[in-house]
Design a protein around this motif. Structure first.
Motif, PDB file in Angstrom:
ATOM      1  N   ARG A  63       0.814  -1.607  -0.004  1.00  0.00           N
ATOM      2  CA  ARG A  63       0.143   0.415   0.377  1.00  0.00           C
ATOM      3  C   ARG A  63       1.054   1.161   0.219  1.00  0.00           C
ATOM      4  NH1 ARG A  63      -4.707  -1.570   3.834  1.00  0.00           N
ATOM      5  NH2 ARG A  63      -6.268  -3.064   2.854  1.00  0.00           N
TER       6      ARG A  63
ATOM      7  N   ARG B 286       2.386   1.027  -3.968  1.00  0.00           N
ATOM      8  CA  ARG B 286       1.460   0.743  -4.857  1.00  0.00           C
ATOM      9  C   ARG B 286       2.086   0.112  -6.203  1.00  0.00           C
ATOM     10  NH1 ARG B 286      -3.200   3.519  -3.370  1.00  0.00           N
ATOM     11  NH2 ARG B 286      -3.797   4.229  -4.343  1.00  0.00           N
TER      12      ARG B 286
ATOM     13  N   HIS C 271      -6.048   1.044  -0.013  1.00  0.00           N
ATOM     14  CA  HIS C 271      -6.233  -0.602  -0.189  1.00  0.00           C
ATOM     15  C   HIS C 271      -5.465  -0.667  -1.466  1.00  0.00           C
ATOM     16  CE1 HIS C 271     -10.095   0.545  -1.855  1.00  0.00           C
ATOM     17  NE2 HIS C 271      -9.700  -0.019  -2.735  1.00  0.00           N
ATOM     18  N   TRP C 272      -5.055  -1.307  -1.670  1.00  0.00           N
ATOM     19  CA  TRP C 272      -4.017  -0.939  -2.973  1.00  0.00           C
ATOM     20  C   TRP C 272      -4.248  -2.799  -3.516  1.00  0.00           C
ATOM     21  CZ3 TRP C 272      -3.436   1.936  -6.797  1.00  0.00           C
ATOM     22  CH2 TRP C 272      -2.637   1.409  -8.145  1.00  0.00           C
ATOM     23  N   ARG C 273      -3.412  -3.460  -4.784  1.00  0.00           N
ATOM     24  CA  ARG C 273      -3.829  -4.722  -5.540  1.00  0.00           C
ATOM     25  C   ARG C 273      -3.356  -4.945  -6.358  1.00  0.00           C
ATOM     26  NH1 ARG C 273      -8.883  -8.406  -5.606  1.00  0.00           N
ATOM     27  NH2 ARG C 273      -8.166  -8.487  -2.961  1.00  0.00           N
TER      28      ARG C 273
ATOM     29  N   SER D 189      -3.878  -6.907   0.260  1.00  0.00           N
ATOM     30  CA  SER D 189      -3.876  -5.381   0.278  1.00  0.00           C
ATOM     31  C   SER D 189      -5.091  -4.898  -0.826  1.00  0.00           C
ATOM     32  CB  SER D 189      -2.716  -5.561  -0.464  1.00  0.00           C
ATOM     33  OG  SER D 189      -2.361  -3.998  -0.383  1.00  0.00           O
ATOM     34  N   GLY D 190      -5.421  -5.447  -1.189  1.00  0.00           N
ATOM     35  CA  GLY D 190      -6.921  -5.372  -1.698  1.00  0.00           C
ATOM     36  C   GLY D 190      -8.373  -4.739  -0.908  1.00  0.00           C
TER      37      GLY D 190
ATOM     38  N   CYS E 258      -0.453  -9.537  -1.448  1.00  0.00           N
ATOM     39  CA  CYS E 258      -1.438  -9.230  -2.411  1.00  0.00           C
ATOM     40  C   CYS E 258      -3.063  -8.621  -2.279  1.00  0.00           C
ATOM     41  CB  CYS E 258      -0.296  -9.324  -3.705  1.00  0.00           C
ATOM     42  SG  CYS E 258       1.334  -9.133  -3.716  1.00  0.00           S
TER      43      CYS E 258
END
Length: 238
Positions: free
Chosen positions: A93, A96, A142-144, A126-127, A123
């Motif tokens: 995150r 990114r 959040h980030w994927r 993280s989303g 991974c």
């Protein structure tokens, strides 16, 4: 700083051995690249964690990385559990990345397969919006990553994708040889390890040459995909 590619390795030198060519090539094209080492490699038979820290920093300069971090998990004993996942999620995150490249799904060293699973799960998690993380006192979004690939290490696994690294093999070898305590050194009279022989050092180049032969170039690096890469046209694959 946002990264285009984040490469994750269980040990300092995993990335150099397996996908340094791709990182160097993409950096030369203006992409931002980074490495996350999960451990300091303190159980290695040669050198020490402190020496490996310096060697990793030297390799990072050769690869012209935008960033390199180390989570200092316990070499040989980290687990794919919530505690370790959350630390990796914070890094994902933070930077990114569009693409994550991580350890081989199975390999001679048990840390490699375990690191592969840990990175892959992290991974995905993280989303998820409901997983909350903070870094430096600030709530993270959040980030994927769009794609997760696995590089190939000791075992001869079949790649799904081979990337041409012609023109970058010498820098890849230089990055590997930044780990002076780990790989072949004719002045080192101590007992050899499986990775400190001249044969192993030579294998890095001839494996890349073999991947290159398969795709019709001089050198390549192979990767295993978690899901089918999508293309708009078959002509994109020529």
């Amino acid at each position: 700083m946002k990264l285009d590619i984040l490469a994750i390795g269980a040990h300092p030198d995993d990335v150099e051995l397996s996908c340094a060519g791709v990182l160097i090539k993409e950096q030369s094209r203006g992409k931002r690249t980074g490495v996350l080492d999960l451990t300091r490699g303190e159980l290695g038979s040669k050198g020490s964690a402190e020496i490996r820290d310096h060697e990793a920093a030297d390799a990072a300069k050769i690869m012209k990385l935008s960033v390199r971090e180390n989570l200092a998990f316990a070499d040989g004993f980290f687990s794919n559990d919530r505690e370790h996942q959350m630390e990796i999620i914070k890094i994902i995150r933070k930077y990114r990345p569009e693409i994550v490249i991580c350890n081989s799904p199975q390999d001679r060293h048990p840390d490699h397969g375990r690191g592969s699973d840990l990175a892959s799960v992290s991974c995905f998690l993280s989303g998820l919006k409901r997983i909350k993380t903070e870094l430096d006192g600030r709530q993270q979004e959040h980030w994927r990553p769009k794609q997760v690939y696995h590089y190939i290490q000791w075992l001869e696994l079949k790649p799904d994708i081979v990337v041409d690294i012609t023109g970058f093999i010498d820098e890849k070898i230089d990055a590997v040889q930044a780990y002076k305590t780990q790989f072949y050194n004719p002045d080192d009279k101590s007992e050899d390890t499986p990775i400190s022989t001249k044969n192993f050092l030579n294998s890095i180049k001839y494996r890349s040459a073999n991947y290159g032969r398969i795709i019709g170039t001089d050198y390549g690096e192979g990767f295993i995909a978690e899901r089918y890469p999508a293309v708009d046209s078959l002509f994109d694959l020529i």
